[in-house]
Design a protein around this motif. Sequence first.
Motif, PDB file in Angstrom:
ATOM      1  N   ALA A 150      -8.600  -2.385 -16.179  1.00 36.96           N
ATOM      2  CA  ALA A 150      -7.339  -2.087 -15.495  1.00 36.96           C
ATOM      3  C   ALA A 150      -7.557  -2.136 -13.988  1.00 36.96           C
ATOM      4  N   TYR A 151      -6.519  -2.533 -13.278  1.00 39.69           N
ATOM      5  CA  TYR A 151      -6.513  -2.501 -11.819  1.00 39.69           C
ATOM      6  C   TYR A 151      -5.364  -1.594 -11.396  1.00 39.69           C
ATOM      7  N   VAL A 152      -5.669  -0.607 -10.572  1.00 39.61           N
ATOM      8  CA  VAL A 152      -4.671   0.368 -10.127  1.00 39.61           C
ATOM      9  C   VAL A 152      -4.403   0.109  -8.648  1.00 39.61           C
ATOM     10  N   LEU A 153      -3.213  -0.394  -8.324  1.00 40.38           N
ATOM     11  CA  LEU A 153      -2.920  -0.796  -6.947  1.00 40.38           C
ATOM     12  C   LEU A 153      -2.390   0.339  -6.070  1.00 40.38           C
ATOM     13  N   PRO A 154      -1.505   1.224  -6.553  1.00 39.27           N
ATOM     14  CA  PRO A 154      -1.141   2.375  -5.725  1.00 39.27           C
ATOM     15  C   PRO A 154      -2.344   3.298  -5.531  1.00 39.27           C
ATOM     16  N   ASN A 155      -2.327   4.055  -4.465  1.00 44.04           N
ATOM     17  CA  ASN A 155      -3.474   4.916  -4.134  1.00 44.04           C
ATOM     18  C   ASN A 155      -3.315   6.355  -4.612  1.00 44.04           C
ATOM     19  N   SER A 156      -2.293   6.657  -5.372  1.00 45.51           N
ATOM     20  CA  SER A 156      -2.037   8.035  -5.768  1.00 45.51           C
ATOM     21  C   SER A 156      -2.868   8.433  -6.988  1.00 45.51           C
ATOM     22  N   PHE A 157      -3.046   9.729  -7.153  1.00 45.42           N
ATOM     23  CA  PHE A 157      -3.741  10.292  -8.315  1.00 45.42           C
ATOM     24  C   PHE A 157      -3.012   9.938  -9.603  1.00 45.42           C
ATOM     25  N   LYS A 158      -1.707  10.143  -9.605  1.00 42.74           N
ATOM     26  CA  LYS A 158      -0.930   9.954 -10.840  1.00 42.74           C
ATOM     27  C   LYS A 158      -0.950   8.512 -11.319  1.00 42.74           C
ATOM     28  N   SER A 159      -1.053   7.539 -10.393  1.00 44.28           N
ATOM     29  CA  SER A 159      -1.031   6.140 -10.799  1.00 44.28           C
ATOM     30  C   SER A 159      -2.273   5.750 -11.597  1.00 44.28           C
ATOM     31  N   ALA A 160      -3.362   6.512 -11.447  1.00 43.61           N
ATOM     32  CA  ALA A 160      -4.606   6.200 -12.161  1.00 43.61           C
ATOM     33  C   ALA A 160      -4.686   6.881 -13.522  1.00 43.61           C
ATOM     34  N   LEU A 161      -3.713   7.718 -13.853  1.00 46.29           N
ATOM     35  CA  LEU A 161      -3.791   8.482 -15.092  1.00 46.29           C
ATOM     36  C   LEU A 161      -3.597   7.629 -16.343  1.00 46.29           C
ATOM     37  N   ILE A 162      -2.616   6.725 -16.330  1.00 46.50           N
ATOM     38  CA  ILE A 162      -2.286   5.987 -17.547  1.00 46.50           C
ATOM     39  C   ILE A 162      -3.455   5.132 -18.041  1.00 46.50           C
ATOM     40  N   PRO A 163      -4.143   4.350 -17.191  1.00 53.33           N
ATOM     41  CA  PRO A 163      -5.312   3.607 -17.706  1.00 53.33           C
ATOM     42  C   PRO A 163      -6.395   4.526 -18.265  1.00 53.33           C
ATOM     43  N   TRP A 164      -6.540   5.693 -17.673  1.00 49.95           N
ATOM     44  CA  TRP A 164      -7.522   6.659 -18.168  1.00 49.95           C
ATOM     45  C   TRP A 164      -7.100   7.191 -19.538  1.00 49.95           C
ATOM     46  N   MET A 166     -10.184 -12.021 -22.092  1.00 53.47           N
ATOM     47  CA  MET A 166     -10.108 -10.734 -21.402  1.00 53.47           C
ATOM     48  C   MET A 166      -8.660 -10.293 -21.296  1.00 53.47           C
ATOM     49  N   LYS A 167      -8.414  -9.022 -21.575  1.00 54.53           N
ATOM     50  CA  LYS A 167      -7.073  -8.454 -21.441  1.00 54.53           C
ATOM     51  C   LYS A 167      -7.082  -7.461 -20.285  1.00 54.53           C
ATOM     52  N   ILE A 168      -6.131  -7.657 -19.379  1.00 52.75           N
ATOM     53  CA  ILE A 168      -6.089  -6.884 -18.141  1.00 52.75           C
ATOM     54  C   ILE A 168      -4.750  -6.165 -18.025  1.00 52.75           C
ATOM     55  N   LEU A 169      -4.787  -4.912 -17.641  1.00 56.37           N
ATOM     56  CA  LEU A 169      -3.583  -4.153 -17.303  1.00 56.37           C
ATOM     57  C   LEU A 169      -3.607  -3.861 -15.810  1.00 56.37           C
ATOM     58  N   VAL A 170      -2.499  -4.133 -15.141  1.00 55.33           N
ATOM     59  CA  VAL A 170      -2.361  -3.819 -13.724  1.00 55.33           C
ATOM     60  C   VAL A 170      -1.284  -2.761 -13.565  1.00 55.33           C
ATOM     61  N   ILE A 171      -1.626  -1.679 -12.882  1.00 55.67           N
ATOM     62  CA  ILE A 171      -0.614  -0.697 -12.476  1.00 55.67           C
ATOM     63  C   ILE A 171      -0.124  -1.133 -11.108  1.00 55.67           C
ATOM     64  N   ALA A 172       1.110  -1.601 -11.044  1.00 63.04           N
ATOM     65  CA  ALA A 172       1.625  -2.279  -9.855  1.00 63.04           C
ATOM     66  C   ALA A 172       2.321  -1.303  -8.916  1.00 63.04           C
ATOM     67  N   PRO A 173       2.515  -1.716  -7.674  1.00 63.13           N
ATOM     68  CA  PRO A 173       3.258  -0.885  -6.711  1.00 63.13           C
ATOM     69  C   PRO A 173       4.745  -0.861  -7.033  1.00 63.13           C
ATOM     70  N   SER A 174       5.471  -0.009  -6.320  1.00 64.85           N
ATOM     71  CA  SER A 174       6.882   0.229  -6.628  1.00 64.85           C
ATOM     72  C   SER A 174       7.849  -0.292  -5.573  1.00 64.85           C
ATOM     73  N   TRP A 175       7.363  -1.027  -4.584  1.00 65.29           N
ATOM     74  CA  TRP A 175       8.222  -1.569  -3.535  1.00 65.29           C
ATOM     75  C   TRP A 175       8.254  -3.092  -3.649  1.00 65.29           C
ATOM     76  N   VAL A 176       9.365  -3.711  -3.279  1.00 67.24           N
ATOM     77  CA  VAL A 176       9.523  -5.159  -3.440  1.00 67.24           C
ATOM     78  C   VAL A 176       8.431  -5.914  -2.700  1.00 67.24           C
ATOM     79  N   GLY A 177       8.230  -5.600  -1.422  1.00 64.83           N
ATOM     80  CA  GLY A 177       7.240  -6.323  -0.633  1.00 64.83           C
ATOM     81  C   GLY A 177       5.843  -6.177  -1.199  1.00 64.83           C
ATOM     82  N   ASP A 178       5.460  -4.946  -1.574  1.00 70.68           N
ATOM     83  CA  ASP A 178       4.136  -4.711  -2.146  1.00 70.68           C
ATOM     84  C   ASP A 178       3.990  -5.437  -3.478  1.00 70.68           C
ATOM     85  N   MET A 179       5.055  -5.430  -4.277  1.00 77.88           N
ATOM     86  CA  MET A 179       5.016  -6.136  -5.550  1.00 77.88           C
ATOM     87  C   MET A 179       4.764  -7.626  -5.329  1.00 77.88           C
TER      88      MET A 179
END
Length: 353
Positions: free
Chosen positions: A84-98, A1-14
């Motif tokens: 794909a797993y999209v961790l940020p909750n924004s609209f734009k963060s879900a665009l790339i996997p789509w 299985m190949k998985i892509l994760v769209i990760a958050p942009s803050w150190v703690g969240d990462m």
Amino acid sequence: MKILVIAPSWVGDMMMSQSLYQTLKAQWPQATIDVMAPAWCRPLLARMPEVNQAIAMPIGHGSLALGDRYKLGKALRHNHYDRAYVLPNSFKSALIPWFAGIKLRTGWLGEMRYGLLNDHRRLDNAAFPLMVERYIALAYEKSNVSRATDLPKPLARPALTVSQREILETAALFSLHADRPLIGFCPGAEFGPAKRWPDYHYAALAKLLIAKGYQVALFGSAKDNEAGAEIIARLSDDEATHCINLAGKTELDQAVVLLAHCHAVVTNDSGLMHVAAALNRPLVALYGPSSPDFTPPLTDKARIIRLITGYHKIRKGESDQGYHQSLINITPQQVASELNDLLANVQEHECAS
């Protein structure tokens, strides 16, 4: 299985997102996990053994850049990701996997994400009080996990890998004294001084620790260098020889290695707090208006000091030099006492084991 994760942009969240990667690998040991994140995250992701590769996100945080996201998604199609797993909750963060045509796209419902996510979950904040629980829950079928109590225990915790050779070489590079155990201070924090323990308290604590035979290293970004300089300015010339201001003088990867070298860490609520926790360093975490209820340090070797309860809006300039009164009220003697007790308990546990 190949998985892509769209990760958050803050150190703690990462750092907390690593718990998801660990959980996915536990379920699918042969899975390949690639993580798309800002380029500065690469040193952290490189120390997460679950991650196959870090893919740089060249688009700045907050920018829609629809055309650029389309090009990124299209370029990823040849990787043939299964999900794909999209961790940020924004609209734009879900665009790339789509745009990448990934068949299964998992995430919490955020702003206008119907269609972009086809394995979406509706978040009940009370059911998942911790951010790390929200990340880990995405690894399971939503029908099996409706609240945090449904998650298998124990929860995976972030754990960065650092070798002893790296520690010795990096400590020598920055001329740290081999004859004194190192205590790390992380005196910076996002949103300015309202989340910071006062510099003069850090200086007073440094005096106490140096008198007991420790050396102190101050960690942070370039914008924290001035705070570090103010701490050292409050020390005597002799004390200052045992305190080094590394804020803005290390690469992130070097800071990670040196934090791993620390005997213990004293820190504000910050991204480096989560890094220290992932390195299994004993730490004392100092909280004011921000709360540890959502994103606490994920380690058994932490002591949290907070004199107030509940959520408090962070305002600049409402107390002395912008510090929050609840942080001013935490005394250096109190922190030193907690630190001494913590180190004694850690030593006792290590001897028993």
